[in-house]
Motif scaffolding. Sequence first.
Motif, PDB file in Angstrom:
ATOM      1  N   ALA A   1      76.204  58.166 119.137  1.00 16.68           N
ATOM      2  CA  ALA A   1      75.127  57.723 120.019  1.00 16.68           C
ATOM      3  C   ALA A   1      74.158  58.872 120.272  1.00 16.68           C
ATOM      4  O   ALA A   1      74.562  60.004 120.528  1.00 16.68           O
ATOM      5  CB  ALA A   1      75.698  57.206 121.326  1.00 16.68           C
ATOM      6  N   GLY A   2      72.869  58.560 120.166  1.00 17.98           N
ATOM      7  CA  GLY A   2      71.821  59.542 120.401  1.00 17.98           C
ATOM      8  C   GLY A   2      71.276  60.200 119.149  1.00 17.98           C
ATOM      9  O   GLY A   2      70.210  60.819 119.202  1.00 17.98           O
ATOM     10  N   ARG A   3      71.974  60.075 118.016  1.00 19.64           N
ATOM     11  CA  ARG A   3      71.490  60.679 116.770  1.00 19.64           C
ATOM     12  C   ARG A   3      70.315  59.892 116.228  1.00 19.64           C
ATOM     13  O   ARG A   3      70.187  58.694 116.448  1.00 19.64           O
ATOM     14  CB  ARG A   3      72.594  60.688 115.692  1.00 19.64           C
ATOM     15  CG  ARG A   3      73.810  61.523 115.987  1.00 19.64           C
ATOM     16  CD  ARG A   3      73.616  63.020 115.810  1.00 19.64           C
ATOM     17  NE  ARG A   3      73.102  63.426 114.528  1.00 19.64           N
ATOM     18  CZ  ARG A   3      73.845  63.799 113.472  1.00 19.64           C
ATOM     19  NH1 ARG A   3      75.152  63.783 113.547  1.00 19.64           N
ATOM     20  NH2 ARG A   3      73.259  64.176 112.356  1.00 19.64           N
ATOM     21  N   ILE A   4      69.445  60.572 115.505  1.00 19.25           N
ATOM     22  CA  ILE A   4      68.287  59.951 114.876  1.00 19.25           C
ATOM     23  C   ILE A   4      68.641  59.613 113.431  1.00 19.25           C
ATOM     24  O   ILE A   4      69.205  60.447 112.710  1.00 19.25           O
ATOM     25  CB  ILE A   4      67.069  60.896 114.890  1.00 19.25           C
ATOM     26  CG1 ILE A   4      66.703  61.285 116.322  1.00 19.25           C
ATOM     27  CG2 ILE A   4      65.886  60.275 114.156  1.00 19.25           C
ATOM     28  CD1 ILE A   4      66.232  60.151 117.185  1.00 19.25           C
TER      29      ILE A   4
ATOM     30  N   ALA B   1      61.845  55.428 112.276  1.00 21.94           N
ATOM     31  CA  ALA B   1      62.756  56.243 113.075  1.00 21.94           C
ATOM     32  C   ALA B   1      63.582  55.321 113.960  1.00 21.94           C
ATOM     33  O   ALA B   1      63.078  54.305 114.451  1.00 21.94           O
ATOM     34  CB  ALA B   1      61.980  57.226 113.931  1.00 21.94           C
ATOM     35  N   ALA B   2      64.837  55.671 114.162  1.00 22.94           N
ATOM     36  CA  ALA B   2      65.717  54.867 115.012  1.00 22.94           C
ATOM     37  C   ALA B   2      66.718  55.778 115.708  1.00 22.94           C
ATOM     38  O   ALA B   2      67.098  56.822 115.176  1.00 22.94           O
ATOM     39  CB  ALA B   2      66.451  53.823 114.181  1.00 22.94           C
ATOM     40  N   VAL B   3      67.138  55.372 116.890  1.00 26.40           N
ATOM     41  CA  VAL B   3      68.137  56.094 117.662  1.00 26.40           C
ATOM     42  C   VAL B   3      69.427  55.285 117.644  1.00 26.40           C
ATOM     43  O   VAL B   3      69.410  54.077 117.907  1.00 26.40           O
ATOM     44  CB  VAL B   3      67.670  56.295 119.117  1.00 26.40           C
ATOM     45  CG1 VAL B   3      68.729  57.013 119.936  1.00 26.40           C
ATOM     46  CG2 VAL B   3      66.349  57.054 119.153  1.00 26.40           C
ATOM     47  N   VAL B   4      70.528  55.937 117.328  1.00 24.74           N
ATOM     48  CA  VAL B   4      71.838  55.273 117.329  1.00 24.74           C
ATOM     49  C   VAL B   4      72.216  54.976 118.779  1.00 24.74           C
ATOM     50  O   VAL B   4      72.224  55.875 119.626  1.00 24.74           O
ATOM     51  CB  VAL B   4      72.916  56.157 116.664  1.00 24.74           C
ATOM     52  CG1 VAL B   4      74.291  55.491 116.746  1.00 24.74           C
ATOM     53  CG2 VAL B   4      72.543  56.467 115.227  1.00 24.74           C
ATOM     54  N   THR B   5      72.497  53.716 119.079  1.00 24.91           N
ATOM     55  CA  THR B   5      72.878  53.318 120.437  1.00 24.91           C
ATOM     56  C   THR B   5      74.374  53.081 120.580  1.00 24.91           C
ATOM     57  O   THR B   5      74.911  53.186 121.680  1.00 24.91           O
ATOM     58  CB  THR B   5      72.128  52.037 120.861  1.00 24.91           C
ATOM     59  OG1 THR B   5      72.420  51.002 119.922  1.00 24.91           O
ATOM     60  CG2 THR B   5      70.630  52.282 120.919  1.00 24.91           C
TER      61      THR B   5
ATOM     62  N   LEU C   1      71.287  50.044 116.770  1.00 30.16           N
ATOM     63  CA  LEU C   1      70.105  50.909 116.764  1.00 30.16           C
ATOM     64  C   LEU C   1      69.033  50.438 117.725  1.00 30.16           C
ATOM     65  O   LEU C   1      68.909  49.245 118.002  1.00 30.16           O
ATOM     66  CB  LEU C   1      69.459  50.922 115.366  1.00 30.16           C
ATOM     67  CG  LEU C   1      70.214  51.565 114.223  1.00 30.16           C
ATOM     68  CD1 LEU C   1      69.453  51.358 112.923  1.00 30.16           C
ATOM     69  CD2 LEU C   1      70.436  53.035 114.492  1.00 30.16           C
TER      70      LEU C   1
ATOM     71  N   TRP D   1      70.427  51.376 107.220  1.00 31.44           N
ATOM     72  CA  TRP D   1      70.074  52.688 107.756  1.00 31.44           C
ATOM     73  C   TRP D   1      70.556  53.777 106.826  1.00 31.44           C
ATOM     74  O   TRP D   1      71.446  53.580 106.014  1.00 31.44           O
ATOM     75  CB  TRP D   1      70.640  52.891 109.163  1.00 31.44           C
ATOM     76  CG  TRP D   1      72.133  53.125 109.219  1.00 31.44           C
ATOM     77  CD1 TRP D   1      73.105  52.178 109.297  1.00 31.44           C
ATOM     78  CD2 TRP D   1      72.805  54.386 109.183  1.00 31.44           C
ATOM     79  NE1 TRP D   1      74.346  52.765 109.323  1.00 31.44           N
ATOM     80  CE2 TRP D   1      74.191  54.126 109.259  1.00 31.44           C
ATOM     81  CE3 TRP D   1      72.392  55.712 109.100  1.00 31.44           C
ATOM     82  CZ2 TRP D   1      75.149  55.134 109.254  1.00 31.44           C
ATOM     83  CZ3 TRP D   1      73.346  56.716 109.101  1.00 31.44           C
ATOM     84  CH2 TRP D   1      74.709  56.422 109.180  1.00 31.44           C
TER      85      TRP D   1
ATOM     86  N   TRP E   1      70.569  58.514 106.663  1.00 30.10           N
ATOM     87  CA  TRP E   1      70.181  59.769 107.305  1.00 30.10           C
ATOM     88  C   TRP E   1      68.793  60.166 106.820  1.00 30.10           C
ATOM     89  O   TRP E   1      68.440  59.904 105.659  1.00 30.10           O
ATOM     90  CB  TRP E   1      71.183  60.874 106.981  1.00 30.10           C
ATOM     91  CG  TRP E   1      72.530  60.630 107.586  1.00 30.10           C
ATOM     92  CD1 TRP E   1      73.672  60.259 106.927  1.00 30.10           C
ATOM     93  CD2 TRP E   1      72.876  60.684 108.970  1.00 30.10           C
ATOM     94  NE1 TRP E   1      74.701  60.089 107.820  1.00 30.10           N
ATOM     95  CE2 TRP E   1      74.238  60.359 109.084  1.00 30.10           C
ATOM     96  CE3 TRP E   1      72.162  60.994 110.131  1.00 30.10           C
ATOM     97  CZ2 TRP E   1      74.905  60.329 110.307  1.00 30.10           C
ATOM     98  CZ3 TRP E   1      72.838  60.967 111.347  1.00 30.10           C
ATOM     99  CH2 TRP E   1      74.179  60.638 111.426  1.00 30.10           C
TER     100      TRP E   1
END
Length: 87
Positions: free
Chosen positions: A7-10, A34-38, A50, A81, A83
Motif C-alpha cells: 500500500a502506498g507504492r506507485i 500513474a496509480a497508487v496501490v491501495t 489501485l 499494472w 512497475w
Amino acid sequence: MTATPSAGRIVHYVSHGTPVRGDGSQAFAPACRAAVVTEVDTDNPDRIGLAVLNPTGMFFHPLAAGGSVHADAETSLGGSWHWPERV
C-alpha cells in the motif's frame, strides 16, 4: 514481478482506451497512467487494488467485487499494472 507491491507504492496502470470502432481504430488508445496501490491480495501479491490518477480525475479499482488489477509486465494489456520503467 521482482518486487512485492505494498500500500502506498506507485505503479503504472494501463488504461483500456475507448471501444474499438468498426474500422479497428480507437478514439483513445490504451495508455500508462500513474496509480497508487491501495491494497494487496495476501494470497496473490500480483493482484492489487489501485487508485488510478487520470488527467480528468481519479478512478478506483478495489480488490472487492472483482475490481482488482493483475500484474502484466510483458504485454501491458489494458486493465493491468506494472512497475514504472527506469529512465
